[in-house]
Design a protein around this motif. Structure first.
Motif, PDB file in Angstrom:
ATOM      1  N   TYR A  13       0.869  -1.233   0.052  1.00 25.01           N
ATOM      2  CA  TYR A  13      -0.012  -0.107  -0.163  1.00 25.01           C
ATOM      3  C   TYR A  13       0.770   1.124  -0.047  1.00 25.01           C
ATOM      4  N   ALA A  14       2.213   1.119  -0.237  1.00 28.18           N
ATOM      5  CA  ALA A  14       3.055   2.252  -0.195  1.00 28.18           C
ATOM      6  C   ALA A  14       2.959   3.184  -1.354  1.00 28.18           C
ATOM      7  N   GLN A  15       3.553   4.339  -1.040  1.00 29.28           N
ATOM      8  CA  GLN A  15       3.439   5.461  -2.269  1.00 29.28           C
ATOM      9  C   GLN A  15       4.916   5.798  -2.525  1.00 29.28           C
ATOM     10  N   ASN A  16       5.322   5.436  -3.860  1.00 27.64           N
ATOM     11  CA  ASN A  16       6.683   5.517  -4.292  1.00 27.64           C
ATOM     12  C   ASN A  16       6.836   7.192  -4.253  1.00 27.64           C
ATOM     13  N   ILE A  17       8.023   7.365  -3.704  1.00 21.97           N
ATOM     14  CA  ILE A  17       8.478   8.847  -3.396  1.00 21.97           C
ATOM     15  C   ILE A  17      10.085   9.169  -3.951  1.00 21.97           C
ATOM     16  N   TYR A  18      10.555   8.086  -4.611  1.00 23.61           N
ATOM     17  CA  TYR A  18      12.052   8.220  -5.129  1.00 23.61           C
ATOM     18  C   TYR A  18      12.074   7.000  -5.975  1.00 23.61           C
ATOM     19  N   SER A  24      14.602   1.954  -5.167  1.00 22.46           N
ATOM     20  CA  SER A  24      13.134   2.526  -5.179  1.00 22.46           C
ATOM     21  C   SER A  24      12.882   2.903  -3.451  1.00 22.46           C
ATOM     22  N   VAL A  25      12.326   4.074  -3.148  1.00 29.18           N
ATOM     23  CA  VAL A  25      11.792   4.321  -1.946  1.00 29.18           C
ATOM     24  C   VAL A  25      10.437   4.463  -2.038  1.00 29.18           C
ATOM     25  N   ASP A  26       9.659   4.008  -0.944  1.00 30.40           N
ATOM     26  CA  ASP A  26       8.454   3.976  -1.007  1.00 30.40           C
ATOM     27  C   ASP A  26       7.915   4.378   0.406  1.00 30.40           C
ATOM     28  N   LYS A  27       6.968   5.479   0.503  1.00 29.99           N
ATOM     29  CA  LYS A  27       6.312   5.863   1.937  1.00 29.99           C
ATOM     30  C   LYS A  27       5.406   4.900   2.421  1.00 29.99           C
ATOM     31  N   ILE A  28       5.350   4.262   3.343  1.00 30.16           N
ATOM     32  CA  ILE A  28       4.358   3.244   3.946  1.00 30.16           C
ATOM     33  C   ILE A  28       3.465   4.178   4.331  1.00 30.16           C
ATOM     34  N   GLU A  29       3.828   4.860   5.626  1.00 34.71           N
ATOM     35  CA  GLU A  29       2.926   5.762   6.552  1.00 34.71           C
ATOM     36  C   GLU A  29       3.878   7.062   6.862  1.00 34.71           C
ATOM     37  N   TYR A  33       9.387   4.171   5.908  1.00 39.90           N
ATOM     38  CA  TYR A  33       9.759   4.024   4.469  1.00 39.90           C
ATOM     39  C   TYR A  33      10.232   2.610   4.056  1.00 39.90           C
ATOM     40  N   MET A  34      10.080   2.247   2.800  1.00 39.10           N
ATOM     41  CA  MET A  34      10.661   0.945   2.367  1.00 39.10           C
ATOM     42  C   MET A  34      11.620   1.200   1.385  1.00 39.10           C
ATOM     43  N   ILE A  35      12.938   0.724   1.466  1.00 36.87           N
ATOM     44  CA  ILE A  35      13.945   1.080   0.472  1.00 36.87           C
ATOM     45  C   ILE A  35      14.213  -0.362  -0.435  1.00 36.87           C
ATOM     46  N   SER A  36      13.966  -0.374  -1.534  1.00 36.30           N
ATOM     47  CA  SER A  36      14.103  -1.604  -2.249  1.00 36.30           C
ATOM     48  C   SER A  36      15.383  -1.321  -3.336  1.00 36.30           C
ATOM     49  N   TYR A  37      16.055  -2.399  -3.403  1.00 31.85           N
ATOM     50  CA  TYR A  37      17.421  -2.520  -4.441  1.00 31.85           C
ATOM     51  C   TYR A  37      16.764  -3.419  -5.592  1.00 31.85           C
TER      52      TYR A  37
END
Length: 72
Positions: A13-18, A24-29, A33-37
């Motif tokens: 349900y995250a929103q991509n911010i970068y 890829s960096v997604d804002k969860i709340e 944040y979630m950082i994915s390689y």
């Protein structure tokens, strides 16, 4: 490990911010944040929970054929 699994489920349900070609960096709340390689095997991810003065970084790591309990 449990926290990382919970955050990965929330990540749907995250929103991509970068995003660029490697990460890829997604804002969860707010403040999480979630950082994915993208080029890492098995979707390696990290999670950041930011407070007012400190932050917590949880490295979810990669899947591996390692007996983690043997390491403890």
């Amino acid at each position: 490990m449990i926290i990382a699994a919970m955050l990965m489920a929330i990540g749907a349900y995250a929103q991509n911010i970068y995003e660029d070609e490697k990460v890829s960096v997604d804002k969860i709340e707010d403040n999480s944040y979630m950082i994915s390689y993208k080029d890492a095997p098995n979707n390696s991810s990290m999670f950041v929970i930011a407070g007012d003065q400190k932050a917590l970084l949880v490295d979810a790591g990669d899947k591996a054929d390692i007996d983690l309990m043997a390491l403890v």
